[in-house]
Design a protein around this motif. Structure first.
Motif, PDB file in Angstrom:
ATOM      1  N   TYR A  84       0.827  -1.207   0.000  1.00 26.10           N
ATOM      2  CA  TYR A  84       0.000   0.000   0.000  1.00 26.10           C
ATOM      3  C   TYR A  84       0.862   1.259   0.000  1.00 26.10           C
ATOM      4  N   HIS A  85       0.587   2.158  -0.939  1.00 26.64           N
ATOM      5  CA  HIS A  85       1.425   3.356  -1.056  1.00 26.64           C
ATOM      6  C   HIS A  85       0.614   4.590  -1.395  1.00 26.64           C
ATOM      7  N   THR A  86       1.014   5.699  -0.783  1.00 33.17           N
ATOM      8  CA  THR A  86       0.531   6.998  -1.219  1.00 33.17           C
ATOM      9  C   THR A  86       1.335   7.411  -2.451  1.00 33.17           C
ATOM     10  N   ARG A  87       0.876   8.454  -3.107  1.00 28.38           N
ATOM     11  CA  ARG A  87       1.636   8.941  -4.263  1.00 28.38           C
ATOM     12  C   ARG A  87       3.051   9.360  -3.846  1.00 28.38           C
ATOM     13  N   ARG A  88       3.182   9.966  -2.679  1.00 28.27           N
ATOM     14  CA  ARG A  88       4.492  10.460  -2.264  1.00 28.27           C
ATOM     15  C   ARG A  88       5.458   9.322  -1.952  1.00 28.27           C
ATOM     16  N   THR A  89       4.977   8.255  -1.314  1.00 26.85           N
ATOM     17  CA  THR A  89       5.897   7.160  -0.983  1.00 26.85           C
ATOM     18  C   THR A  89       6.374   6.451  -2.236  1.00 26.85           C
ATOM     19  N   ILE A  90       5.469   6.178  -3.163  1.00 27.11           N
ATOM     20  CA  ILE A  90       5.868   5.418  -4.343  1.00 27.11           C
ATOM     21  C   ILE A  90       6.752   6.253  -5.264  1.00 27.11           C
ATOM     22  N   GLU A  91       6.445   7.533  -5.416  1.00 28.75           N
ATOM     23  CA  GLU A  91       7.283   8.388  -6.260  1.00 28.75           C
ATOM     24  C   GLU A  91       8.652   8.623  -5.630  1.00 28.75           C
ATOM     25  N   SER A  92       8.726   8.626  -4.302  1.00 27.89           N
ATOM     26  CA  SER A  92      10.006   8.801  -3.626  1.00 27.89           C
ATOM     27  C   SER A  92      10.925   7.605  -3.855  1.00 27.89           C
ATOM     28  N   ALA A 108       6.788  -9.595  -2.708  1.00 31.06           N
ATOM     29  CA  ALA A 108       5.939  -9.635  -3.898  1.00 31.06           C
ATOM     30  C   ALA A 108       4.629  -8.925  -3.587  1.00 31.06           C
ATOM     31  N   ASN A 109       3.788  -8.752  -4.628  1.00 33.38           N
ATOM     32  CA  ASN A 109       2.532  -8.037  -4.496  1.00 33.38           C
ATOM     33  C   ASN A 109       2.759  -6.649  -3.888  1.00 33.38           C
ATOM     34  N   GLY A 110       3.895  -6.066  -4.223  1.00 30.89           N
ATOM     35  CA  GLY A 110       4.249  -4.760  -3.698  1.00 30.89           C
ATOM     36  C   GLY A 110       3.834  -3.637  -4.630  1.00 30.89           C
ATOM     37  N   PHE A 111       3.754  -2.404  -4.071  1.00 30.19           N
ATOM     38  CA  PHE A 111       3.488  -1.192  -4.853  1.00 30.19           C
ATOM     39  C   PHE A 111       2.173  -1.355  -5.630  1.00 30.19           C
ATOM     40  N   TYR A 112       1.166  -1.893  -4.959  1.00 30.84           N
ATOM     41  CA  TYR A 112      -0.039  -2.402  -5.624  1.00 30.84           C
ATOM     42  C   TYR A 112      -1.246  -1.481  -5.467  1.00 30.84           C
ATOM     43  N   TRP A 113      -1.666  -1.225  -4.214  1.00 25.92           N
ATOM     44  CA  TRP A 113      -2.848  -0.399  -3.980  1.00 25.92           C
ATOM     45  C   TRP A 113      -2.460   1.047  -3.674  1.00 25.92           C
ATOM     46  N   LYS A 114      -3.250   1.956  -4.199  1.00 26.33           N
ATOM     47  CA  LYS A 114      -3.082   3.382  -3.927  1.00 26.33           C
ATOM     48  C   LYS A 114      -3.884   3.758  -2.686  1.00 26.33           C
ATOM     49  N   VAL A 115      -3.263   4.466  -1.754  1.00 29.08           N
ATOM     50  CA  VAL A 115      -3.953   4.888  -0.542  1.00 29.08           C
ATOM     51  C   VAL A 115      -3.779   6.396  -0.358  1.00 29.08           C
ATOM     52  N   ALA A 116      -4.643   6.957   0.484  1.00 25.53           N
ATOM     53  CA  ALA A 116      -4.580   8.388   0.805  1.00 25.53           C
ATOM     54  C   ALA A 116      -4.375   8.562   2.300  1.00 25.53           C
ATOM     55  N   ARG A 117      -3.626   9.596   2.657  1.00 26.96           N
ATOM     56  CA  ARG A 117      -3.334   9.882   4.062  1.00 26.96           C
ATOM     57  C   ARG A 117      -3.177  11.385   4.233  1.00 26.96           C
ATOM     58  N   PRO A 118      -4.041  12.023   5.023  1.00 23.33           N
ATOM     59  CA  PRO A 118      -3.955  13.479   5.190  1.00 23.33           C
ATOM     60  C   PRO A 118      -2.834  13.859   6.164  1.00 23.33           C
ATOM     61  N   PHE A 119      -2.101  14.903   5.848  1.00 27.18           N
ATOM     62  CA  PHE A 119      -1.001  15.330   6.707  1.00 27.18           C
ATOM     63  C   PHE A 119      -1.503  15.897   8.034  1.00 27.18           C
ATOM     64  N   ASP A 120      -2.695  16.490   8.025  1.00 24.26           N
ATOM     65  CA  ASP A 120      -3.200  17.065   9.269  1.00 24.26           C
ATOM     66  C   ASP A 120      -3.827  16.011  10.182  1.00 24.26           C
ATOM     67  N   GLN A 121      -4.075  14.803   9.653  1.00 23.32           N
ATOM     68  CA  GLN A 121      -4.586  13.693  10.455  1.00 23.32           C
ATOM     69  C   GLN A 121      -3.840  12.413  10.046  1.00 23.32           C
ATOM     70  N   PRO A 122      -2.550  12.337  10.375  1.00 23.12           N
ATOM     71  CA  PRO A 122      -1.700  11.256   9.847  1.00 23.12           C
ATOM     72  C   PRO A 122      -2.079   9.863  10.326  1.00 23.12           C
ATOM     73  N   HIS A 123      -2.944   9.770  11.334  1.00 24.51           N
ATOM     74  CA  HIS A 123      -3.365   8.456  11.813  1.00 24.51           C
ATOM     75  C   HIS A 123      -4.402   7.824  10.892  1.00 24.51           C
ATOM     76  N   MET A 124      -4.953   8.596   9.955  1.00 23.23           N
ATOM     77  CA  MET A 124      -5.991   8.088   9.069  1.00 23.23           C
ATOM     78  C   MET A 124      -5.394   7.552   7.772  1.00 23.23           C
ATOM     79  N   LEU A 125      -6.030   6.522   7.223  1.00 21.06           N
ATOM     80  CA  LEU A 125      -5.591   5.919   5.965  1.00 21.06           C
ATOM     81  C   LEU A 125      -6.833   5.494   5.193  1.00 21.06           C
ATOM     82  N   GLU A 126      -6.850   5.747   3.903  1.00 15.53           N
ATOM     83  CA  GLU A 126      -8.027   5.424   3.089  1.00 15.53           C
ATOM     84  C   GLU A 126      -7.620   4.612   1.880  1.00 15.53           C
TER      85      GLU A 126
END
Length: 335
Positions: A84-92, A108-126
């Motif tokens: 699971y990766h945000t755009r920033r982690t995978i592009e980094s 294996a099965n890496g870099f597969y699903w796109k997730v979102a994570r807000p910087f102002d609420q870093p405990h959340m993941l979508e």
């Protein structure tokens, strides 16, 4: 897990391991049955046993710091299931590798699903499991866009960053939690890659391990030049002997007679691909192509061909990075 602020500034010869903190285990008469975060203990145990110093950087650290979290290190090692990766982690990760860094993708099965994570609420993941892919549940129609950042969700393959572009190989086959071994390819004996197998005897290896009883199992990755596998990597080993439960994943199929790839792959079929290569401009990539791989490292008191291959690769990558001039972009970031 320590955050970046807890780590001492690394010397250039040190490296990091990226971990995804998910907990899951399977009943496994052959060994540990560990998956995800617990399975990565097989790898950290091996690093300590071999005397390698390492730092741990979590997905949260990478998303917060971007490529600056990686550039101080000569080698970056993933865990067994960096899915699971945000755009920033995978592009980094891509930027680090393309600017001269060395990446070891240990699963294996890496870099597969796109997730979102807000910087102002870093405990959340979508996550929105849109359109396709191997998944335990699917998003309903009309729910494919992520609420936290407004971007389209689903697989990174459907969002312009195919796994092969990041780690050299991408998800292609899934089966039961059971493993088998690899066979070396003829090109693995070529001078530019044969160093990976120094001390390895025979063409076959890895028919053992604490994860499903073999080094290649459960979820398997393959190369595909059309999907972004770097041109400098070689397929040096291919798994063989998988059971009847193993099937090609849906996104690889257009119809049951047509593959999603534009051209047939070399070493096609129900198997995993191990690849290695060093980029002409600096940097390199090693990918094992199997999620059960790390479970084989400790076999026979760490004295086995799987352990030897990984050690050969890590020592070579560390030596090469230290002996070559660092690209200016990386030098600037280290100041």
């Amino acid at each position: 897990m320590p955050g970046l602020s807890d780590l001492k500034p690394p010397s250039r010869e040190r490296f990091i391991q990226l971990l995804t903190a998910r907990r899951l285990s399977f009943p496994d008469k052959r060994g540990s049955g560990l998956r995800h975060f617990p399975a990565d203990s097989h790898l950290t145990d091996w690093l300590r046993e071999k005397g390698f110093e390492y730092d741990v950087i979590t997905d949260e650290d990478l998303d917060a710091e971007g490529v600056a979290a990686l550039t101080p290190y000569d080698v970056v090692i993933t865990g067994s299931h960096p899915e699971y990766h945000t755009r920033r982690t995978i592009e980094s990760i891509i930027q680090y590798r393309e600017e001269g860094g060395y990446l070891i993708y240990m699963g294996a099965n890496g870099f597969y699903w796109k997730v979102a994570r807000p910087f102002d609420q870093p405990h959340m993941l979508e996550i929105r499991r849109a359109e396709g892919g191997i998944r335990a549940w699917a998003s309903e129609p009309g729910e494919y866009y992520q609420q936290l950042d407004g971007e389209y969700g689903g697989m990174w393959r459907r969002n312009g960053i195919v796994p092969q572009r990041t780690g050299g190989v991408g998800f292609a086959v899934q089966g039961a939690y059971e493993g088998c071994g690899y066979r070396r390819t003829p090109e693995s004996y070529d001078e530019d890659v044969s160093w990976l197998f120094e001390g390895v005897t025979g063409e076959k290896f890895g028919n053992f391990g604490l994860s499903g009883g073999g080094v290649a199992g459960f979820e398997l990755d393959q190369v595909d030049a059309n999907l972004g596998t770097p041109g400098y990597v070689r397929v040096v080993a291919v798994s063989e002997g998988h059971g009847a439960s193993f099937r090609t994943v849906p996104e690889e199929i257009l119809t049951w007679t047509i593959s999603a790839g534009e051209l047939p792959r070399e070493h096609n079929g129900i198997c995993a691909h191990m690849v290695v290569g060093e980029a002409p401009a600096g940097g390199g990539l090693f990918a094992v192509g199997s999620i059960t791989f790390v479970g084989s490292l400790s076999h026979s008191d760490y004295n086995n061909d799987v352990s030897r291959i990984v050690e050969n690769c890590l020592r070579r990558f560390l030596k090469n990075r230290q002996s070559k001039k660092i690209p200016t972009s990386l030098q600037d970031r280290r100041k």
